[in-house]
Design a protein around this motif. Structure first.
Motif, PDB file in Angstrom:
ATOM      1  N   PHE A  26      57.871   0.676 -90.933  1.00 42.38           N
ATOM      2  CA  PHE A  26      58.523   1.262 -92.103  1.00 42.38           C
ATOM      3  C   PHE A  26      60.041   1.135 -91.998  1.00 42.38           C
ATOM      4  O   PHE A  26      60.602   1.223 -90.906  1.00 42.38           O
ATOM      5  CB  PHE A  26      58.135   2.737 -92.250  1.00 42.38           C
ATOM      6  CG  PHE A  26      56.748   2.917 -92.783  1.00 42.38           C
ATOM      7  CD1 PHE A  26      56.523   3.108 -94.142  1.00 42.38           C
ATOM      8  CD2 PHE A  26      55.651   2.865 -91.939  1.00 42.38           C
ATOM      9  CE1 PHE A  26      55.246   3.242 -94.639  1.00 42.38           C
ATOM     10  CE2 PHE A  26      54.359   2.997 -92.429  1.00 42.38           C
ATOM     11  CZ  PHE A  26      54.159   3.185 -93.789  1.00 42.38           C
ATOM     12  N   ALA A  27      60.679   0.959 -93.146  1.00 38.38           N
ATOM     13  CA  ALA A  27      62.137   0.915 -93.213  1.00 38.38           C
ATOM     14  C   ALA A  27      62.699   2.300 -92.911  1.00 38.38           C
ATOM     15  O   ALA A  27      61.962   3.295 -92.904  1.00 38.38           O
ATOM     16  CB  ALA A  27      62.578   0.454 -94.607  1.00 38.38           C
ATOM     17  N   ASP A  28      63.988   2.372 -92.681  1.00 40.81           N
ATOM     18  CA  ASP A  28      64.633   3.673 -92.441  1.00 40.81           C
ATOM     19  C   ASP A  28      64.510   4.575 -93.663  1.00 40.81           C
ATOM     20  O   ASP A  28      64.188   5.751 -93.546  1.00 40.81           O
ATOM     21  CB  ASP A  28      66.108   3.492 -92.076  1.00 40.81           C
ATOM     22  CG  ASP A  28      66.299   2.850 -90.714  1.00 40.81           C
ATOM     23  OD1 ASP A  28      65.370   2.920 -89.879  1.00 40.81           O
ATOM     24  OD2 ASP A  28      67.376   2.270 -90.493  1.00 40.81           O
ATOM     25  N   ASP A  29      64.795   4.024 -94.845  1.00 40.56           N
ATOM     26  CA  ASP A  29      64.694   4.768 -96.105  1.00 40.56           C
ATOM     27  C   ASP A  29      63.422   4.336 -96.816  1.00 40.56           C
ATOM     28  O   ASP A  29      63.244   3.136 -97.092  1.00 40.56           O
ATOM     29  CB  ASP A  29      65.905   4.500 -97.003  1.00 40.56           C
ATOM     30  CG  ASP A  29      67.191   5.005 -96.394  1.00 40.56           C
ATOM     31  OD1 ASP A  29      67.209   6.152 -95.906  1.00 40.56           O
ATOM     32  OD2 ASP A  29      68.181   4.243 -96.389  1.00 40.56           O
ATOM     33  N   ALA A 110      59.923  -4.858 -98.182  1.00 42.39           N
ATOM     34  CA  ALA A 110      61.207  -5.561 -98.193  1.00 42.39           C
ATOM     35  C   ALA A 110      61.359  -6.226 -96.828  1.00 42.39           C
ATOM     36  O   ALA A 110      61.381  -5.546 -95.795  1.00 42.39           O
ATOM     37  CB  ALA A 110      62.360  -4.591 -98.454  1.00 42.39           C
ATOM     38  N   GLY A 111      61.404  -7.540 -96.829  1.00 42.54           N
ATOM     39  CA  GLY A 111      61.431  -8.265 -95.555  1.00 42.54           C
ATOM     40  C   GLY A 111      60.116  -8.059 -94.841  1.00 42.54           C
ATOM     41  O   GLY A 111      59.061  -8.360 -95.377  1.00 42.54           O
ATOM     42  N   ASP A 112      60.180  -7.487 -93.646  1.00 46.66           N
ATOM     43  CA  ASP A 112      58.956  -7.208 -92.895  1.00 46.66           C
ATOM     44  C   ASP A 112      58.743  -5.701 -92.724  1.00 46.66           C
ATOM     45  O   ASP A 112      58.044  -5.270 -91.814  1.00 46.66           O
ATOM     46  CB  ASP A 112      58.974  -7.907 -91.534  1.00 46.66           C
ATOM     47  CG  ASP A 112      60.108  -7.442 -90.642  1.00 46.66           C
ATOM     48  OD1 ASP A 112      60.997  -6.697 -91.121  1.00 46.66           O
ATOM     49  OD2 ASP A 112      60.121  -7.817 -89.455  1.00 46.66           O
ATOM     50  N   LYS A 113      59.326  -4.910 -93.630  1.00 49.76           N
ATOM     51  CA  LYS A 113      59.217  -3.445 -93.558  1.00 49.76           C
ATOM     52  C   LYS A 113      58.622  -2.884 -94.847  1.00 49.76           C
ATOM     53  O   LYS A 113      58.894  -3.377 -95.940  1.00 49.76           O
ATOM     54  CB  LYS A 113      60.600  -2.802 -93.348  1.00 49.76           C
ATOM     55  CG  LYS A 113      61.303  -3.214 -92.076  1.00 49.76           C
ATOM     56  CD  LYS A 113      60.649  -2.592 -90.865  1.00 49.76           C
ATOM     57  CE  LYS A 113      61.465  -2.901 -89.608  1.00 49.76           C
ATOM     58  NZ  LYS A 113      60.881  -2.351 -88.421  1.00 49.76           N
ATOM     59  N   ILE A 114      57.846  -1.825 -94.699  1.00 53.29           N
ATOM     60  CA  ILE A 114      57.312  -1.119 -95.861  1.00 53.29           C
ATOM     61  C   ILE A 114      58.368  -0.131 -96.330  1.00 53.29           C
ATOM     62  O   ILE A 114      58.887   0.655 -95.543  1.00 53.29           O
ATOM     63  CB  ILE A 114      56.001  -0.397 -95.512  1.00 53.29           C
ATOM     64  CG1 ILE A 114      54.936  -1.423 -95.100  1.00 53.29           C
ATOM     65  CG2 ILE A 114      55.515   0.470 -96.684  1.00 53.29           C
ATOM     66  CD1 ILE A 114      53.676  -0.826 -94.513  1.00 53.29           C
ATOM     67  N   VAL A 115      58.693  -0.187 -97.625  1.00 57.06           N
ATOM     68  CA  VAL A 115      59.698   0.719 -98.188  1.00 57.06           C
ATOM     69  C   VAL A 115      59.072   1.749 -99.128  1.00 57.06           C
ATOM     70  O   VAL A 115      59.713   2.742 -99.467  1.00 57.06           O
ATOM     71  CB  VAL A 115      60.828  -0.048 -98.918  1.00 57.06           C
ATOM     72  CG1 VAL A 115      61.606  -0.905 -97.924  1.00 57.06           C
ATOM     73  CG2 VAL A 115      60.290  -0.893-100.066  1.00 57.06           C
ATOM     74  N   LYS A 116      57.824   1.491 -99.525  1.00 54.67           N
ATOM     75  CA  LYS A 116      57.151   2.430-100.429  1.00 54.67           C
ATOM     76  C   LYS A 116      55.672   2.460-100.100  1.00 54.67           C
ATOM     77  O   LYS A 116      55.049   1.410 -99.899  1.00 54.67           O
ATOM     78  CB  LYS A 116      57.339   1.993-101.880  1.00 54.67           C
ATOM     79  CG  LYS A 116      56.734   2.922-102.906  1.00 54.67           C
ATOM     80  CD  LYS A 116      57.074   2.432-104.309  1.00 54.67           C
ATOM     81  CE  LYS A 116      56.834   3.490-105.337  1.00 54.67           C
ATOM     82  NZ  LYS A 116      57.373   3.100-106.641  1.00 54.67           N
ATOM     83  N   LEU A 117      55.117   3.673-100.031  1.00 52.79           N
ATOM     84  CA  LEU A 117      53.678   3.849 -99.860  1.00 52.79           C
ATOM     85  C   LEU A 117      53.273   5.091-100.641  1.00 52.79           C
ATOM     86  O   LEU A 117      53.796   6.181-100.393  1.00 52.79           O
ATOM     87  CB  LEU A 117      53.292   4.023 -98.389  1.00 52.79           C
ATOM     88  CG  LEU A 117      51.785   4.044 -98.122  1.00 52.79           C
ATOM     89  CD1 LEU A 117      51.508   3.553 -96.712  1.00 52.79           C
ATOM     90  CD2 LEU A 117      51.170   5.401 -98.318  1.00 52.79           C
ATOM     91  N   TYR A 118      52.384   4.906-101.596  1.00 52.17           N
ATOM     92  CA  TYR A 118      51.787   6.007-102.341  1.00 52.17           C
ATOM     93  C   TYR A 118      50.289   5.955-102.072  1.00 52.17           C
ATOM     94  O   TYR A 118      49.678   4.896-102.175  1.00 52.17           O
ATOM     95  CB  TYR A 118      52.008   5.870-103.846  1.00 52.17           C
ATOM     96  CG  TYR A 118      53.386   6.234-104.348  1.00 52.17           C
ATOM     97  CD1 TYR A 118      54.502   6.259-103.515  1.00 52.17           C
ATOM     98  CD2 TYR A 118      53.584   6.531-105.680  1.00 52.17           C
ATOM     99  CE1 TYR A 118      55.756   6.593-103.998  1.00 52.17           C
ATOM    100  CE2 TYR A 118      54.841   6.854-106.175  1.00 52.17           C
ATOM    101  CZ  TYR A 118      55.922   6.881-105.328  1.00 52.17           C
ATOM    102  OH  TYR A 118      57.163   7.189-105.806  1.00 52.17           O
TER     103      TYR A 118
END
Length: 132
Positions: A26-29, A110-118
């Motif tokens: 996961f991304a930081d934000d 975004a890139g190789d990070k998840i930025v949103k999960l619902y």
């Protein structure tokens, strides 16, 4: 890494059972939302990737993890977004009740990070499984 690769990696890490490893994807934000009753401590919004491991630990302490059954029926990908359709079976630790429900998970990468999960699940069924 493609969106599909990232989401499939998430599910692989999740199956591995290490909350800290899952949090690393996961991304930081982040924009994280699990709807549900306020009486269930793992539901609600989270905005930091660092909160993911605590979410998984809290959920894990309220279910019987060795009785989890996760069925992924489809993973649909469109650009940086993905949707998983499937079923989850859980056992509520406090009541011993088993519940099975259809679920959908919506991701943005975004890139190789998840930025949103619902997570979309039968919140009434979950609340009833824990009701004393």
């Amino acid at each position: 890494m493609t969106t599909r690769d990232t989401v499939e990696r998430f599910f692989g890490l999740l199956a591995g059972g290490d909350p800290d490893k899952v949090a690393e994807i996961f991304a930081d934000d982040i924009d994280w939302y699990v709807p549900g009753s306020e009486s269930l401590p793992w539901t609600g919004r989270r905005s930091r990737g660092s909160e993911v491991a605590d979410y998984l630990r809290t959920l894990g302490s309220n279910i019987v993890p060795e009785k989890n059954v996760d069925e992924v029926e489809a993973l649909l990908v469109d650009g940086d977004r993905a949707v998983m359709l499937g079923h989850f079976t859980r056992v509520a630790k406090s009541t011993g009740r088993t519940y099975r429900m259809p679920v959908a998970m919506y991701f943005q990468v975004a890139g190789d990070k998840i930025v949103k999960l619902y997570l979309y699940e039968d919140t009434l069924k979950v609340a009833q499984a824990y009701a004393e």
